[in-house]
Design a protein around this motif. Structure first.
Motif, short mmCIF file in Angstrom:
data_model
loop_
_atom_site.label_atom_id
_atom_site.label_comp_id
_atom_site.label_asym_id
_atom_site.label_seq_id
_atom_site.Cartn_x
_atom_site.Cartn_y
_atom_site.Cartn_z
N GLU A 1098 -10.77 8.95 -9.08
CA GLU A 1098 -9.76 9.53 -8.21
C GLU A 1098 -9.25 8.57 -7.14
O GLU A 1098 -8.42 8.94 -6.35
N GLY A 1099 -9.75 7.39 -7.04
CA GLY A 1099 -9.32 6.50 -5.97
C GLY A 1099 -10.14 6.75 -4.73
O GLY A 1099 -11.33 7.00 -4.78
N GLY A 1100 -9.53 6.68 -3.55
CA GLY A 1100 -10.27 6.85 -2.31
C GLY A 1100 -9.42 7.50 -1.27
O GLY A 1100 -8.22 7.67 -1.37
N VAL A 1156 2.34 -2.01 -8.05
CA VAL A 1156 0.89 -1.78 -8.09
C VAL A 1156 0.23 -2.27 -6.80
O VAL A 1156 -0.61 -1.59 -6.21
N VAL A 1157 0.61 -3.47 -6.35
CA VAL A 1157 0.02 -4.01 -5.13
C VAL A 1157 0.43 -3.18 -3.93
O VAL A 1157 -0.38 -2.91 -3.03
N TYR A 1158 1.69 -2.73 -3.89
CA TYR A 1158 2.17 -1.96 -2.75
C TYR A 1158 1.46 -0.61 -2.67
O TYR A 1158 1.16 -0.12 -1.57
N ILE A 1159 1.20 0.01 -3.82
CA ILE A 1159 0.51 1.31 -3.81
C ILE A 1159 -0.88 1.16 -3.22
O ILE A 1159 -1.32 1.97 -2.40
N LYS A 1160 -1.59 0.12 -3.60
CA LYS A 1160 -2.95 -0.05 -3.05
C LYS A 1160 -2.90 -0.36 -1.56
O LYS A 1160 -3.68 0.19 -0.77
N ARG A 1161 -1.99 -1.26 -1.16
CA ARG A 1161 -1.87 -1.58 0.25
C ARG A 1161 -1.50 -0.36 1.08
O ARG A 1161 -2.06 -0.12 2.16
N LEU A 1162 -0.56 0.44 0.57
CA LEU A 1162 -0.11 1.61 1.32
C LEU A 1162 -1.23 2.64 1.44
O LEU A 1162 -1.43 3.23 2.51
N GLY A 1163 -1.96 2.87 0.36
CA GLY A 1163 -3.04 3.84 0.43
C GLY A 1163 -4.12 3.41 1.40
O GLY A 1163 -4.61 4.22 2.19
N ILE A 1164 -4.51 2.12 1.35
CA ILE A 1164 -5.55 1.65 2.27
C ILE A 1164 -5.06 1.73 3.71
O ILE A 1164 -5.80 2.16 4.60
N ASN A 1187 -5.08 6.32 -5.56
CA ASN A 1187 -5.75 5.63 -6.67
C ASN A 1187 -4.84 4.47 -7.08
O ASN A 1187 -3.77 4.28 -6.50
N PRO A 1188 -5.22 3.66 -8.07
CA PRO A 1188 -4.39 2.49 -8.40
C PRO A 1188 -2.96 2.78 -8.80
O PRO A 1188 -2.13 1.88 -8.78
N GLU A 1189 -2.64 4.04 -9.16
CA GLU A 1189 -1.29 4.30 -9.64
C GLU A 1189 -0.46 5.15 -8.70
O GLU A 1189 0.76 5.25 -8.89
N GLN A 1190 -1.05 5.76 -7.66
CA GLN A 1190 -0.26 6.59 -6.78
C GLN A 1190 -0.98 6.80 -5.46
O GLN A 1190 -2.19 6.60 -5.35
N VAL A 1191 -0.19 7.24 -4.44
CA VAL A 1191 -0.69 7.60 -3.12
C VAL A 1191 -0.08 8.95 -2.77
O VAL A 1191 1.16 9.11 -2.80
N PHE A 1209 4.20 13.90 -0.03
CA PHE A 1209 4.81 12.64 -0.48
C PHE A 1209 3.93 12.06 -1.57
O PHE A 1209 2.72 11.88 -1.37
N ASN A 1210 4.52 11.77 -2.70
CA ASN A 1210 3.80 11.17 -3.82
C ASN A 1210 4.46 9.80 -4.12
O ASN A 1210 5.51 9.73 -4.75
N PHE A 1211 3.82 8.71 -3.60
CA PHE A 1211 4.27 7.36 -3.90
C PHE A 1211 3.53 6.91 -5.15
O PHE A 1211 2.31 6.65 -5.10
#
Length: 1441
Positions: A1098-1100, A1156-1164, A1187-1191, A1209-1211
């Motif tokens: 599920e990501g984090g 992909v990189v932006y999704i991880k950066r934005l979620g963190i 998770n790696p595919e969405q925030v 909001f679903n990025f």
């Protein structure tokens, strides 16, 4: 009567005139009258100003006392400060009631004081009207003081000076004349007699007397005219005087005081005309007292003489001659002691005899004759100046001893005597006479001599010693012409020969010409010696251009002691290149007066001497006739045309020396070649082109690397020497049957036979030339062998590659191949032989050139069309140059190298075009996750060469490995450091390739990795845990596949079961601008970290049971397996294309990896921002999960009557397009329409996401939260106008999302939002950026407008602006006027206000003026706005609020 200020009226009219209104428009007549009155008043005022006398200027320190206003204010402030200080000390000691009274008194007194100051300041505005008062007062005081002074003076006169004054008798008659006629005709006689004397003779009587005296003088002179001296050149009778003038001697004025015959002559004036301008500067030579004595004595002798005029002339003529001789003696004495010291001598001076004798051209006396004499010099010539006592009419005369023609006399006519002129003329005549005798002697010694006489002020003889028969008279500045002159002061003969000025033979010739006893034979011998020495000097100058140096006799003396038979006249030359050899050029004369040249070669250190006059190996046969020359033919005239006999043979001599130098160099090179066992023929002269040549015939024993095919094609190998510009040794090789010919241009195909010439220069490091040249020959032949060995094997299969490569140049030492579909990539192959510092190796260089379709048939560049958009192509194999150089030095196989270049050009070109210097902001992300950030920008991607077929692309936290094979396929897999990170990688390539890509199992890789090597593909797993591939292997053991033969194949084996791991830390260190824990964010949390653990599924950062928790899509998976794609798919993925005008160029792979990189950066970033309790909260997140595919982010909207809505909001990464998308959802409350939601989603994708600014996302979420009064709809309209600008407006408008908190501190990394919603949801603050649509608009043309929207009153106000509307329009009232019209409306007023403001800006200009208002509903706003990603980085993460 009309009074001032009233108008006249008619008496018959009793009724008063009606009053006109004040502002009533008058008739035309009234206007003319009023204009007339105004003009009249102005004229009267100007007349009054002109009639007023000017007031005097008031000097300093006069008038009323003044004090500067600043000093007065300073006194008041100081007094106030003093009183406050006293109050602070006394008030604590008083009671409460007394304190109040004291304070009231202090306030009253202070107020009164400053009210007075205020009155003074207000009065200063009109104080200029009273400036004239000071001048008027000063003028009145002056007048008053004058009256007082006048009264005091009159009193003083009456009391002191006029006590005894009496009034004279009244002059009644003059008074009547003055009053009646206005004149004063009566002058007292006492006054007239005192100032005006009575005349004794009238002017008429005076003129008659002078005329009569002139008649008497003319009569007297006419009677004695026959007895007067002819020297008296001028007699003038005028004004009763007779003037007698003798030029240069004297002037006398006489008269007769009556008409009687017995009256004597009266001497009036005597003037001496003798002057001395050289010593006395023209001053009188006779003192006035002496002139008085002369005047008295002369008058006495005239009275006693029967012929007074003749007596007067005799006395004054004798006196003038004495003065003239005295002047000449003084000048001679000064010259003898000064300029002509030891050059002239005064032998005799007798005043009585009037004789002066001067000797010049002195000769020093030797022996007994000069022992007893004071003057030891005897003059050769003398000049005598004397006066003839028997002839009273003669002047001073000059006699020259011995006598001669063209001598001058003394010129006494002007009275300015000059001994310098007399001596100069004498010297000049004597010099010409001596030169004439020298010319006759030289013509007797040399009958055919060419003598020229020249010079006027300084006469000289020019003697041509060595002139060719066909050469005309030489130039006067010729260095080889003998110039003979005579010293005017000493009479000595001077010879000047510029070529050999300091030679003793020149001095000997001077002595011979000066002496009159020198014989003709002696003179001939001296001239012959000069000719020989001149020849030697010619040769010395001629050899300066050669590689030789001239050695002096003193330096050569130790070397020539053993050889006493050498000529005494010689020239020693040491060779520069071969300094052990010295050439001696000797000159010998025999009985027939023939000069013979002999050449000797001296070799060190053996000191062996060899005569080379007749050695044909050293000297060409054409030089032999010049070794013996008859000097009599030097000056032989040419009668039949140009003579073949030259005066000297410096040109043949230089040729001989150069030939000897070349021959010595070739002999040394031949000796060195013999030592190294080279086979060669003897040095010979080329019969056609000339020059020396050394043919090399055998190198079998000298070169260890042998290539039989190469030496069989080498038909000629020779060594030459070229010393024209600089010393070069051309090494010439003629080869036939070239394995490759130039076929780059079809119309200009090369020849299989070629001649290679290498110009080798001698080293300047001190190594002998022969050793250097021999080593260069060996290196060149070794290079030819190695290059030929590679090329001959490649030539056998070249026909198979002609469709993809062409030979551009092949010169045996270098191969240049053009490859690629357009032949625009170059391979340059060289070979570097072994040296002292490096080993032998092949060198590979890659480059690019003009494509073949842009070249004409002759190979010239054709200019590109003006509308061409083709980019400059670079050679991607430059990245592999080091690896390929090592590989070819190991394998020595050009075929595999060319095959590799052809097969890997397309994938490497695609990856090289993808890897560009693009930057990405890291500042905001590092600040949000509490990491130190030393650099605000970082490279977006990195490209690392693992091996010649494996390339690794690092894009953020994603590591992709590309493996190239020979069957036009590329294998891609995810080798990220902490497991697979490129979610949906297979899906991306599947969509891009149209379904042709394959997910290859490890066991089915087979023989496609023919180019793989264990060192480059098999990874070390010791540095960290390995990722778990999505597709597992079919067996538990590793599968080893033997690769078939391929490009650069070396029987490599690939262990595909080994999990990929990160590269060595030394080679894959991340940029310093990337946070240190960026790669581990999303992994299980480390101790002390604020990031929550992340599950694999599920990501984090969120609750798993939340209804909107981020869940993975079934189409987007993580896998570490190989994905096989073709070259076309890779090129399509990496190519950058243009999008909307003004936007950045994008590529599919860049869009995918960036998402992909932006999704991880934005979620963190968002999860860390939500969890960090120390950060300033601009928004409260209800839920954040990624998770790696969405925030997924959930926030609450504004409170509404229907409740508070929830906004989700679903990025996410869109599986259909593999790009970053936003899914926006409103739940509950009043939510916007679907069209507004679509605009918001599009705005995020086009404008917010490209900023790579996480704070901009928070600002965008704040805009989406404003649902009251449908404010989000107005925001959406502004967003649409930002994405789609209107053509009717002159400016662009856009949102500003973030700004720097401290714009004055560029190192500060704190950023803040520019879109802020008040915690109570009563107001929102937004910032807009407005810039003109000009193409050359710069940052200085950007204007920012900060607005505050109040939801309760539906009111919009301006907080601050960096511009103003020009003209009478003010920005803040303009916005307020729009709001006043929409106060009663229930719709949001943001968009209508912005529309009207944009329309207003289209019709007026903007100016850079800061406008601000102070609202109280929103918190502190940053002073400036702008993108935070371009600011300088900060240095301390703890400063974040």
């Amino acid at each position: 009567m009309t009074t001032v200020g009233q108008l006249p009226f008619t008496p018959s009219t009793s009724k008063p005139l009606p009053k006109k209104p004040i502002f009533e428009a008058g008739s035309a007549e009234d206007e003319e009258d009023s204009d007339h009155l105004v003009e009249r008043k102005k004229k009267t005022k100007r007349t009054e100003l002109k009639s007023k006398p000017p007031l005097p200027a008031v000097p300093d320190r006069t008038g009323p006392p003044m004090i500067p206003l600043g000093v007065l204010l300073d006194f008041a402030v100081q007094q106030l400060y003093h009183e406050v200080t006293v109050l602070t000390e006394l008030l604590p000691k008083k009671q409460d009631s007394e304190r109040k009274v004291t304070l009231v008194q202090f306030a009253y007194n202070t107020r009164i004081l400053f009210v007075k100051l205020l009155a003074i300041v207000k009065w200063l505005k009109v104080s200029k009207r009273f400036d004239n008062c000071t001048s008027i007062c000063y003028f009145l005081e002056q007048q008053s003081q004058m009256f007082v002074d006048t009264a005091d003076r009159l009193v003083q006169l009456a009391r002191e000076e006029l006590i005894y004054a009496r009034l004279p008798v009244f002059q009644v008659t003059p008074a009547i004349d003055v009053l009646a006629s206005g004149t004063f005709p009566r002058l007292p006689t006492c006054i007239k007699n005192r100032f005006i004397r009575e005349s004794k003779i009238t002017p008429r009587e005076q003129a008659c007397t002078l005329a009569r005296i002139n008649q008497v003088l003319n009569f007297r002179i006419s009677r004695i005219a026959s007895k007067l001296s002819p020297r008296i050149e001028k007699i003038e009778v005028k004004n009763g005087m007779a003037t007698f003038t003798v030029p240069g001697e004297f002037e006398v004025k006489v008269t007769i005081l009556g008409e009687m015959e017995k009256l004597k002559w009266t001497l009036l004036r005597v003037k001496i005309l003798v002057e001395d301008y050289e010593i006395g500067f023209g001053k009188p030579l006779v003192h006035p007292l002496q002139m008085d004595m002369v005047h008295t004595g002369l008058q006495q002798r005239m009275d006693e003489s029967a012929e007074p005029i003749s007596e007067m002339y005799a006395v004054l003529h004798s006196l003038a001659q004495m003065l003239q001789l005295d002047v000449l003696v003084c000048q001679a004495t000064q010259l003898q002691a000064g300029r002509l010291k030891d050059k002239i001598v005064i032998e005799k001076y007798d005043e009585k005899e009037r004789v002066l004798t001067i000797g010049y051209w002195l000769q020093h006396e030797r022996g007994k004759r000069a022992a007893g004499r004071l003057n030891k010099f005897s003059p050769t010539y003398r000049v005598q100046i004397y006066g003839d006592p028997t002839d009273h009419d003669a002047t001073l005369r000059v006699r020259h001893l011995p006598a001669g023609p063209e001598f001058t006399n003394v010129d006494t006519r002007s009275g300015r005597l000059s001994l310098t002129t007399i001596l100069s003329c004498s010297f000049d005549a004597r010099c010409k006479n001596r030169l004439l005798r020298i010319k006759k002697r030289l013509e007797a010694a040399e009958p055919n001599a060419k003598l020229f006489q020249s010079g006027v002020a300084a006469p000289s003889l020019r003697f041509v010693l060595l002139a060719d028969a066909d050469v005309p008279a030489p130039n006067p500045t010729d260095d080889e012409t003998l110039n003979i002159t005579v010293n005017m002061f000493s009479g000595k003969v001077l010879c000047q020969l510029s070529a050999i000025q300091s030679h003793p033979t020149v001095r000997e010739l001077e002595t011979a010409l000066y002496s009159g006893s020198t014989t003709t034979a002696t003179l001939q011998q001296k001239l012959l010696d000069l000719k020989i020495q001149l020849l030697i000097e010619r040769y010395r100058k001629a050899v300066t251009v050669l590689q030789v140096r001239v050695i002096g006799e003193q330096q050569m003396k130790p070397l020539l002691d053993k050889h006493s038979n050498l000529p005494k006249r010689r020239l020693c030359l040491q060779f520069v290149r071969e300094d052990n050899f010295i050439l001696i050029v000797g000159f010998v004369e025999d009985k027939d007066i023939v000069i013979a040249t002999k050449l000797f070669l001296l070799e060190k250190p053996s000191l062996s001497l060899t005569s080379i006059n007749d050695d044909i190996d050293f000297l060409p046969p054409s030089i032999m006739p010049y070794l013996r020359r008859d000097h009599k033919k030097f000056l032989a005239p040419s009668k039949t045309g140009p003579s073949s006999h030259l005066a000297s043979w410096e040109r043949p001599l230089t040729c001989a020396i150069a030939s000897i130098d070349d021959q010595i160099g070739f002999q040394r090179v031949a000796a060195e070649l013999a030592k190294k066992k080279y086979g060669f023929t003897r040095v010979m002269n080329e019969p056609i082109v000339g020059g020396l040549c050394l043919n090399i015939t055998d190198v079998s024993e000298a070169i260890p690397e042998r290539c039989i095919d190469f030496f069989s094609s080498l038909v000629r190998c020779c060594l030459r020497l070229d010393s024209r510009a600089r010393l070069l040794w051309p090494f010439e090789c003629c080869l036939v049957n070239s394995p490759l010919v130039n076929d780059f241009l079809p119309n200009k195909k090369g020849n299989s036979n070629s001649c290679l010439v290498l110009e080798m220069a001698a080293s300047a490091s001190g190594t002998p030339v022969s050793e250097t040249i021999t080593a260069l020959v060996a290196d060149r032949l070794i290079t030819y062998c190695h290059i030929y060995d590679l090329v001959v094997r490649f030539a056998s299969v070249y026909e198979n590659y002609k469709n993809m490569c062409s030979v551009r140049h092949f010169t045996y030492h270098k191969l240049v191949l053009a490859y690629g579909p357009r032949r625009d990539r170059l391979l340059v192959l060289n070979y570097k032989p072994r040296s002292a510092n490096s080993a032998a190796k092949f060198i590979i260089n890659f480059g690019q050139c003009t494509p073949i379709d842009y070249l004409d048939k002759d190979g010239a560049d054709v200019s590109l069309p003006s509308n061409s958009t083709e980019e400059v192509q670079w050679n991607p194999h430059v990245m592999m140059s080091q690896i390929l150089s090592e590989r070819i030095n190991q394998e020595w196989d050009l075929v595999e190298l060319v095959h590799y270049l052809i097969t890997t050009l397309a994938p490497l070109d695609a990856l090289h075009n993808f890897y560009k210097f693009r930057f990405q902001s890291q500042k905001v992300f590092a600040w949000m996750v509490s990491n130190d950030n030393y650099f605000p920008l970082a490279f977006k991607c990195h490209l690392i060469m693992i091996s010649e077929h494996v390339v690794r692309l690092i894009y953020g936290h994603i590591h992709l490995e590309f493996t190239m094979t020979e069957n036009s396929s590329v294998f891609v897999r995810d080798v990220s450091r902490r497991g697979s990170a490129a979610v949906g990688l297979f899906r991306f390539f599947h969509l891009l390739s149209g379904g042709t890509c394959e997910l290859t199992e490890p066991a089915s890789v087979g023989g496609v990795f023919g180019a793989a090597t264990p060192a480059s593909v098999k990874h070390d797993t010791s540095s960290g845990p390995s990722p778990t591939p999505a597709v597992e292997s079919s067996s538990s053991t590793a599968t080893v596949v033997h690769a078939p033969s391929g490009p650069l194949s070396c029987a490599a084996r690939l262990d595909v079961s080994a999990a990929p791991s990160p590269l060595n830390a030394a080679t894959t260190r991340m940029p310093r601008s990337v946070p240190q824990n960026y790669m581990t964010m999303g992994s299980p949390a480390q101790p002390g970290s604020n990031v929550a653990p992340q599950s694999a599924a599920e990501g984090g950062g969120g609750q798993e049971d939340h209804p909107h928790c981020a869940r993975r899509s079934a189409e987007l998976t993580l896998s570490g397996s190989f994905i096989q794609i073709d070259h076309a798919t890779l090129s399509k993925a990496c190519v950058f294309t243009d999008t909307v005008a003004g936007s950045a160029r994008v590529s599919p792979l860049d869009d995918y990896l960036n998402a992909v990189v932006y999704i991880k950066r934005l979620g963190i970033a968002l999860d860390t921002y939500r969890r960090d309790a120390n950060s300033k909260k601009y928004i409260d997140f209800v839920h954040v999960s990624y998770n790696p595919e969405q925030v997924r982010v959930s926030v609450n909207g504004q409170m509404e009557p229907n409740g508070r809505p929830a906004i989700h909001f679903n990025f996410h990464l869109d599986p259909a397009t593999m790009k970053l998308k936003l899914k926006l959802e409103y739940v509950g409350g009043t939510y916007p329409s679907s069209s507004i939601v679509t605009i918001l989603e599009q705005y995020f994708e086009k404008c917010v996401a490209p900023l790579h600014n996480e704070f901009a996302v928070i600002s965008f979420i704040n805009l989406c939260r404003c649902t009251a009064y449908k404010a989000v709809a107005d925001f959406a309209m502004i967003m649409r106008r930002q994405m789609e600008p209107s053509s009717c407006e002159s400016h662009y408008i856009s949102f500003v999302h973030t700004s720097q908190k401290s714009p004055k501190d560029p190192q500060s990394k704190e950023v803040s939002l520019t879109t802020i919603v008040e915690p109570t949801d009563r107001a929102v603050l937004i910032t807009l950026c407005i810039r003109p649509k000009e193409k050359k608009a710069t940052d200085t043309n950007k204007y920012h407008l900060t607005l505050i929207y109040n939801f309760q009153g539906n009111a919009l106000s301006v907080r601050s602006a960096t511009f103003s509307l020009e003209g009478d329009v003010d920005l803040i009232p303009f916005v307020k006027s729009i709001q006043s019209q929409r106060t009663s409306s229930t719709e949001c007023s943001i968009w209508p206000t912005v529309c009207k403001l944009m329309a207003k800006m289209s019709s007026t200009r903007l100016s850079n003026v800061s406008v601000s208002a102070t609202p109280g509903s929103v918190g502190q706003h940053p002073p400036s706005v702008g993108p935070a990603s371009v600011n300088a980085p900060g240095s301390n993460a703890s400063q974040r609020q």
